[in-house]
Design an enzyme around this catalytic site. Structure first.
Site, PDB file in Angstrom:
ATOM      1  N   ASP A  54       0.834  -1.208   0.000  1.00 47.46           N
ATOM      2  CA  ASP A  54       0.000   0.000   0.000  1.00 47.46           C
ATOM      3  C   ASP A  54       0.871   1.261   0.000  1.00 47.46           C
ATOM      4  O   ASP A  54       1.970   1.254   0.550  1.00 47.46           O
ATOM      5  CB  ASP A  54      -0.914  -0.023   1.233  1.00 47.46           C
ATOM      6  CG  ASP A  54      -2.052   0.979   1.128  1.00 47.46           C
ATOM      7  OD1 ASP A  54      -2.377   1.407  -0.006  1.00 47.46           O
ATOM      8  OD2 ASP A  54      -2.616   1.343   2.175  1.00 47.46           O
ATOM      9  N   HIS A  66       2.229   3.354  -9.092  1.00 51.37           N
ATOM     10  CA  HIS A  66       2.023   1.913  -9.328  1.00 51.37           C
ATOM     11  C   HIS A  66       3.193   1.334 -10.134  1.00 51.37           C
ATOM     12  O   HIS A  66       3.630   0.215  -9.872  1.00 51.37           O
ATOM     13  CB  HIS A  66       0.690   1.674 -10.037  1.00 51.37           C
ATOM     14  CG  HIS A  66      -0.500   2.117  -9.235  1.00 51.37           C
ATOM     15  ND1 HIS A  66      -0.668   1.774  -7.911  1.00 51.37           N
ATOM     16  CD2 HIS A  66      -1.585   2.872  -9.561  1.00 51.37           C
ATOM     17  CE1 HIS A  66      -1.805   2.310  -7.461  1.00 51.37           C
ATOM     18  NE2 HIS A  66      -2.375   2.985  -8.440  1.00 51.37           N
ATOM     19  N   TRP A 116     -11.969  -2.007  -7.797  1.00 52.61           N
ATOM     20  CA  TRP A 116     -12.763  -1.640  -8.985  1.00 52.61           C
ATOM     21  C   TRP A 116     -13.494  -0.320  -8.785  1.00 52.61           C
ATOM     22  O   TRP A 116     -13.883   0.327  -9.753  1.00 52.61           O
ATOM     23  CB  TRP A 116     -13.799  -2.726  -9.305  1.00 52.61           C
ATOM     24  CG  TRP A 116     -13.221  -4.045  -9.734  1.00 52.61           C
ATOM     25  CD1 TRP A 116     -13.176  -5.187  -8.997  1.00 52.61           C
ATOM     26  CD2 TRP A 116     -12.643  -4.376 -11.010  1.00 52.61           C
ATOM     27  NE1 TRP A 116     -12.589  -6.205  -9.724  1.00 52.61           N
ATOM     28  CE2 TRP A 116     -12.252  -5.724 -10.965  1.00 52.61           C
ATOM     29  CE3 TRP A 116     -12.396  -3.647 -12.186  1.00 52.61           C
ATOM     30  CZ2 TRP A 116     -11.647  -6.387 -12.036  1.00 52.61           C
ATOM     31  CZ3 TRP A 116     -11.791  -4.294 -13.251  1.00 52.61           C
ATOM     32  CH2 TRP A 116     -11.422  -5.653 -13.172  1.00 52.61           C
ATOM     33  N   LEU A 128      11.067 -20.252  -4.975  1.00 53.52           N
ATOM     34  CA  LEU A 128      10.118 -19.389  -4.251  1.00 53.52           C
ATOM     35  C   LEU A 128       8.778 -19.437  -4.981  1.00 53.52           C
ATOM     36  O   LEU A 128       8.749 -19.407  -6.211  1.00 53.52           O
ATOM     37  CB  LEU A 128      10.657 -17.946  -4.256  1.00 53.52           C
ATOM     38  CG  LEU A 128       9.751 -16.876  -3.641  1.00 53.52           C
ATOM     39  CD1 LEU A 128       9.856 -16.902  -2.117  1.00 53.52           C
ATOM     40  CD2 LEU A 128      10.140 -15.474  -4.122  1.00 53.52           C
TER      41      LEU A 128
HETATM   42  C1  IPE Z   1      -5.367  -2.710  -0.195  1.00 52.16           C
HETATM   43  O1  IPE Z   1      -5.042  -1.367  -0.353  1.00 52.16           O
HETATM   44  C2  IPE Z   1      -5.357  -3.410  -1.498  1.00 52.16           C
HETATM   45  C3  IPE Z   1      -4.063  -3.540  -2.166  1.00 52.16           C
HETATM   46  C4  IPE Z   1      -2.897  -3.192  -1.677  1.00 52.16           C
HETATM   47  C5  IPE Z   1      -4.100  -4.136  -3.462  1.00 52.16           C
HETATM   48  P1  IPE Z   1      -6.151  -0.231  -0.455  1.00 52.16           P
HETATM   49  O2  IPE Z   1      -5.428   1.051  -0.593  1.00 52.16           O
HETATM   50  O3  IPE Z   1      -7.128  -0.556  -1.511  1.00 52.16           O
HETATM   51  O4  IPE Z   1      -6.861  -0.343   0.964  1.00 52.16           O
HETATM   52  P2  IPE Z   1      -7.865   0.661   1.686  1.00 52.16           P
HETATM   53  O5  IPE Z   1      -8.967   0.931   0.723  1.00 52.16           O
HETATM   54  O6  IPE Z   1      -7.107   1.904   1.998  1.00 52.16           O
HETATM   55  O7  IPE Z   1      -8.292  -0.055   2.910  1.00 52.16           O
HETATM   56  C1  IPE Z   2      -1.666   0.226  -3.320  1.00 46.79           C
HETATM   57  O1  IPE Z   2      -1.395   1.587  -3.351  1.00 46.79           O
HETATM   58  C2  IPE Z   2      -1.873  -0.359  -4.691  1.00 46.79           C
HETATM   59  C3  IPE Z   2      -3.266  -0.712  -5.020  1.00 46.79           C
HETATM   60  C4  IPE Z   2      -4.255  -0.679  -4.193  1.00 46.79           C
HETATM   61  C5  IPE Z   2      -3.529  -1.136  -6.370  1.00 46.79           C
HETATM   62  P1  IPE Z   2      -2.565   2.653  -3.332  1.00 46.79           P
HETATM   63  O2  IPE Z   2      -2.933   2.963  -4.738  1.00 46.79           O
HETATM   64  O3  IPE Z   2      -3.677   2.215  -2.457  1.00 46.79           O
HETATM   65  O4  IPE Z   2      -1.819   3.889  -2.692  1.00 46.79           O
HETATM   66  P2  IPE Z   2      -2.436   4.946  -1.664  1.00 46.79           P
HETATM   67  O5  IPE Z   2      -2.941   4.155  -0.480  1.00 46.79           O
HETATM   68  O6  IPE Z   2      -3.523   5.675  -2.382  1.00 46.79           O
HETATM   69  O7  IPE Z   2      -1.262   5.810  -1.319  1.00 46.79           O
HETATM   70 MG    MG Z   3      -4.090   2.467  -0.481  1.00 41.93          MG
END
Ligand code: IPE
Ligand code: IPE
Ligand code: MG
Length: 240
Positions: free
Chosen positions: A13, A30, A62, A124
């Site tokens: 995240d 990303h 989504w 792995l």
């Molecule tokens: C969790 O991160 C999902 C992934 C890392 C793929 P999110 O950024 O979507 O989580 P929330 O919405 O902040 O809980």
């Molecule tokens: C995690 O990073 C990746 C996905 C959920 C795809 P985020 O896109 O949630 O990054 P923040 O939380 O907005 O910084």
């Molecule tokens: Mg996030």
């Protein structure tokens, strides 16, 4: 205890915030996140970790703006093709975990090609959770048992879950400073140790992985027993 975690799971995240801090579009975060994952896979393999499970796209993601969702799908399709040679060189078997219905033919073809190409690698296992949710996983497992007319027990349900090919994670890491599970491995993390890192995922490096592992190695995993029982078990070398 100074055992290596056999299985580490990571909620990757913080990509969006990493990009925003640099006045870049979220997708740039990303992209940087893919580089961070490549570095992490190599480091985990070198430390002797046997299974790495990463959360790449959740059932709930989504709901993001359409351009971010399509950017993530494009990036994912591109990355899975491009990374195969490196995965082969490093002995990594890649498995995709999540609901396949709803993914584009291009993404599905990429998933199938990468799984096929790396199927006999043994150093792995890299599980990439994509279009994954912990609730989805429990429901699909239960539905499968119901369709077969099988009894529902912890064993049969575990065997029908999407991570039945690996043991439960020993350590779950979440980067980005949030301390929540966000519908990740709800069933499988029942007895995992957790490590929350303030690093944004693109900044997660070997040193932070080492810190997560070192923290794990300080913990006493009791599985409902007492500390005295665990000490006695360690003294006589048994694990039951
Ligand atoms: C969790 O991160 C999902 C992934 C890392 C793929 P999110 O950024 O979507 O989580 P929330 O919405 O902040 O809980
Ligand atoms: C995690 O990073 C990746 C996905 C959920 C795809 P985020 O896109 O949630 O990054 P923040 O939380 O907005 O910084
Ligand atoms: Mg996030």
């Amino acid at each position: 205890m100074s055992q290596m975690p056999h299985h580490i799971a990571i909620v990757m995240d913080g990509n969006g915030r990493w990009a925003s801090k640099r006045y870049l579009p979220r997708i740039a975060g990303h992209k940087q996140g893919v580089d961070s994952l490549r570095r992490c896979v190599r480091a985990a393999g070198q430390c002797g970790v046997k299974v790495l499970t990463v959360f790449a796209f959740s059932s709930e993601n989504w709901s993001r703006p359409a351009d971010e969702v399509s950017g993530l799908m494009d990036l994912f399709a591109l990355a899975i093709g491009r990374e195969i040679p490196q995965l082969m060189a490093d002995g990594v078997r890649i498995c995709f975990v999540g609901e396949r219905a709803g993914l584009s033919p291009r993404v599905l073809a990429g998933i199938e090609a990468a799984e096929r190409a790396t199927a006999s690698n043994t150093k792995l296992i890299l599980n990439v959770c994509f279009n994954y949710g912990g609730r989805w996983d429990i429901v699909q497992a239960a539905a499968r048992l119901a369709a077969q007319g099988s009894a529902v027990t912890e064993q049969t349900l575990s065997a029908a879950m999407s991570l039945a090919h690996v043991p439960d994670p020993d350590l779950v890491v979440r980067t980005g400073g949030e301390q929540r599970i966000s519908n990740f491995l709800l069933w499988q993390s029942a007895y995992s140790e957790f490590y929350f890192s303030d690093k944004l995922w693109p900044e997660f490096d070997e040193a932070e992985l080492d810190r997560a592992i070192a923290s794990f190695q300080q913990r006493e995993r009791r599985f409902g027993k007492t500390s005295g029982q665990i000490a006695a078990q360690a003294a006589d070398g048994s694990s039951s």
